[in-house]
Design a protein around this motif. Structure first.
Motif, mmCIF file in Angstrom:
data_model
loop_
_atom_site.group_PDB
_atom_site.id
_atom_site.type_symbol
_atom_site.label_atom_id
_atom_site.label_comp_id
_atom_site.label_asym_id
_atom_site.label_seq_id
_atom_site.Cartn_x
_atom_site.Cartn_y
_atom_site.Cartn_z
ATOM 1 N N ASP A 149 -7.144 1.578 5.195
ATOM 2 C CA ASP A 149 -8.033 1.433 4.037
ATOM 3 C C ASP A 149 -9.440 1.134 4.559
ATOM 4 O O ASP A 149 -9.730 0.006 4.973
ATOM 5 N N TYR B 183 -12.738 -7.156 7.887
ATOM 6 C CA TYR B 183 -11.949 -8.223 7.267
ATOM 7 C C TYR B 183 -11.881 -9.433 8.199
ATOM 8 O O TYR B 183 -11.967 -9.307 9.415
ATOM 9 N N TRP C 141 -2.563 -8.375 7.441
ATOM 10 C CA TRP C 141 -3.828 -7.894 8.006
ATOM 11 C C TRP C 141 -3.717 -6.380 8.114
ATOM 12 O O TRP C 141 -3.050 -5.864 8.998
ATOM 13 N N PRO D 269 -8.659 -0.927 8.922
ATOM 14 C CA PRO D 269 -9.439 0.068 8.187
ATOM 15 C C PRO D 269 -8.913 1.490 8.328
ATOM 16 O O PRO D 269 -9.288 2.347 7.536
ATOM 17 N N ALA E 187 -4.362 -7.959 2.091
ATOM 18 C CA ALA E 187 -5.803 -7.908 2.312
ATOM 19 C C ALA E 187 -6.482 -7.372 1.053
ATOM 20 O O ALA E 187 -5.974 -6.464 0.403
ATOM 21 N N SER E 188 -7.620 -7.942 0.713
ATOM 22 C CA SER E 188 -8.289 -7.675 -0.556
ATOM 23 C C SER E 188 -9.608 -6.935 -0.368
ATOM 24 O O SER E 188 -10.506 -7.425 0.323
ATOM 25 N N ARG E 189 -9.718 -5.769 -1.011
ATOM 26 C CA ARG E 189 -10.997 -5.058 -1.007
ATOM 27 C C ARG E 189 -12.088 -5.916 -1.649
ATOM 28 O O ARG E 189 -13.238 -5.915 -1.196
ATOM 29 N N TYR F 134 -13.436 -16.750 3.910
ATOM 30 C CA TYR F 134 -12.040 -16.343 4.107
ATOM 31 C C TYR F 134 -11.154 -17.570 4.286
ATOM 32 O O TYR F 134 -10.065 -17.675 3.698
ATOM 33 N N LEU G 142 -11.557 -2.074 4.005
ATOM 34 C CA LEU G 142 -11.221 -3.348 4.631
ATOM 35 C C LEU G 142 -11.910 -3.535 5.988
ATOM 36 O O LEU G 142 -11.582 -4.465 6.724
ATOM 37 N N GLU G 143 -12.831 -2.675 6.304
ATOM 38 C CA GLU G 143 -13.604 -2.828 7.537
ATOM 39 C C GLU G 143 -14.282 -4.200 7.541
ATOM 40 O O GLU G 143 -14.878 -4.628 6.550
ATOM 41 N N ALA H 65 -13.205 -8.535 0.782
ATOM 42 C CA ALA H 65 -14.005 -7.899 1.839
ATOM 43 C C ALA H 65 -15.428 -7.617 1.360
ATOM 44 O O ALA H 65 -16.382 -7.701 2.140
ATOM 45 N N ASP I 50 0.824 -1.203 0.000
ATOM 46 C CA ASP I 50 0.000 0.000 0.000
ATOM 47 C C ASP I 50 0.863 1.259 0.000
ATOM 48 O O ASP I 50 0.434 2.302 -0.502
#
Length: 384
Positions: free
Chosen positions: A191, A197, A185, A188, A152-154, A166, A194-195, A157, A77
């Motif tokens: 990002d 996750y 991991w 949020p 982690a993948s939007r 998952y 990713l809330e 999510a 990121d």
């Protein structure tokens, strides 16, 4: 002296220290031994270059990190994945960085995610499509010789119905991985997409799913990168990891204490803030290699105010300060990020970042840094 704007709307007059820290002036190059330390590196933009990337400056920045003794975490990121850096560009970036790592004997990890998909495409195609996107990126990263970081993948999510999906997706990927990976991991605060996750907004419940993924495949997990900005939660998670699975702190607020550790363990590091801090961070961990924990803390603790400032809310805009410090240190000619993200912080924030970095001696040429800071402020209508 330079006049710097402050958050109150006033001014402060600052006299730069005038000399770099010895580790900045002459980096050791020796790789720290007691901890695995990876710096997540950003991308230097250039509109006229392929993928909009200044390849010469971007790869020179990676060489600088290797020269300081750090490993590089590529296409994470920090490099604006999902915020200006496309998957095609990330794949090319990983390939070029891997060649640099091979030539210099450096350590390289690289992000594998699902950002070739839009969230809308993922919602239409379902979890199977997301899993396929992960497979494509995992294969591409492993082909370069870099260690894969499963990001982690939007898309996941947005599409996973609960914890079982998952477990299914990550289990499938880990069975396919040719070498142990790092699981990421990302909270949020970095990002918001990713809330929830791992299937829950309750972090305790999410942690149980995360640990289940690892416990089901410990031979395929080198470690976990935890970016929740919660030291207590990271320590609790770290203590439950299977033997041989590392914890790489992604906590840019509490990294000295987490890396130093306690009698029950410690964290390694994969940190965006270690890009601008590279010479000091490497020097500090080499001190830790000797068993001098107090000396390590004395070296690294003073960097925390700068890190907390760069990662202040909204945390996802930390890359603006990272790029500013790279510009002031001479690693990129212009203060710029992909998609114009350098505009995400105001002049007082930038001025404070400059002062905190200069007080640490982070600039190899303090006069150049001061001159460039004046220009940055002037471009924003502030005369220093």
């Amino acid at each position: 002296m330079i006049r710097l704007p402050d958050v109150s709307g006033g001014w402060e007059t600052y006299t730069p220290r005038g000399r770099p820290d010895p580790a900045v002036r002459a980096p050791s190059g020796a790789r720290p031994a007691s901890r695995a330390i990876l710096a997540a590196a950003h991308v230097v933009p250039a509109a006229s270059e392929p993928y909009g990337i200044d390849w010469e400056a971007t790869l020179a920045l990676r060489r600088h990190l290797f020269d300081c003794g750090l490993g590089v975490a590529e296409a994470m990121d920090t490099a604006q994945r999902g915020a200006g850096l496309s998957w095609a560009a990330a794949a090319e970036l990983t390939k070029r960085s891997a060649a640099q790592a091979r030539a210099l004997g450096g350590t390289l990890a690289a992000g594998a995610g699902t950002d070739q998909l839009t969230v809308a495409e993922a919602e239409s195609g379902g979890v199977g499509l997301v899993r396929g996107a992960y497979e494509e990126q995992l294969g591409a990263v492993e082909e370069t010789g870099a260690q894969a970081v499963l990001m982690a993948s939007r898309a996941l999510a947005a599409t996973a119905a609960g914890e079982d999906e998952y477990l299914e997706v990550y289990g499938h990927l880990l069975r396919q991985a040719s070498e142990p990976v790092i699981l990421h991991w990302l909270g949020p605060m970095f990002d918001p997409a990713l809330e929830g996750y791992w299937g829950s907004t309750d972090l305790d419940a999410a942690a149980e799913v995360f640990l289940k993924v690892i416990e089901d495949h410990p031979d395929k997990v080198d470690g976990v990168k935890v970016s929740l900005l919660d030291a207590g939660r990271e320590v609790a998670l770290r203590r439950r990891l299977p033997d041989g699975v590392r914890c790489y702190t992604g906590d840019d607020f509490h990294y000295p204490e987490l890396i130093a550790g306690d009698r029950r363990g410690f964290s390694h590091a994969l940190l965006g803030v270690f890009g601008p801090l590279a010479p000091l961070a490497a020097d500090a961990v080499r001190t830790l290699d000797t068993g001098d924990t107090a000396g390590f803390r004395a070296r690294l603790d003073p960097t925390v105010p700068l890190a907390r400032h760069l990662f202040a809310a909204p945390t996802r805009h930390y890359k603006t300060g990272v790029a500013l410090l790279a510009h002031l240190a001479g690693h990129q000619a212009q203060f710029a990020l992909l998609d114009g993200a350098e505009r995400h912080r105001d002049a007082p924030h930038l001025a404070r970042a400059y002062r905190l970095a200069d007080e640490l001696g982070l600039f190899p040429d303090p006069e150049r840094a001061e001159s460039r800071m004046r220009n940055v402020l002037a471009e924003r209508g502030v005369e220093a």
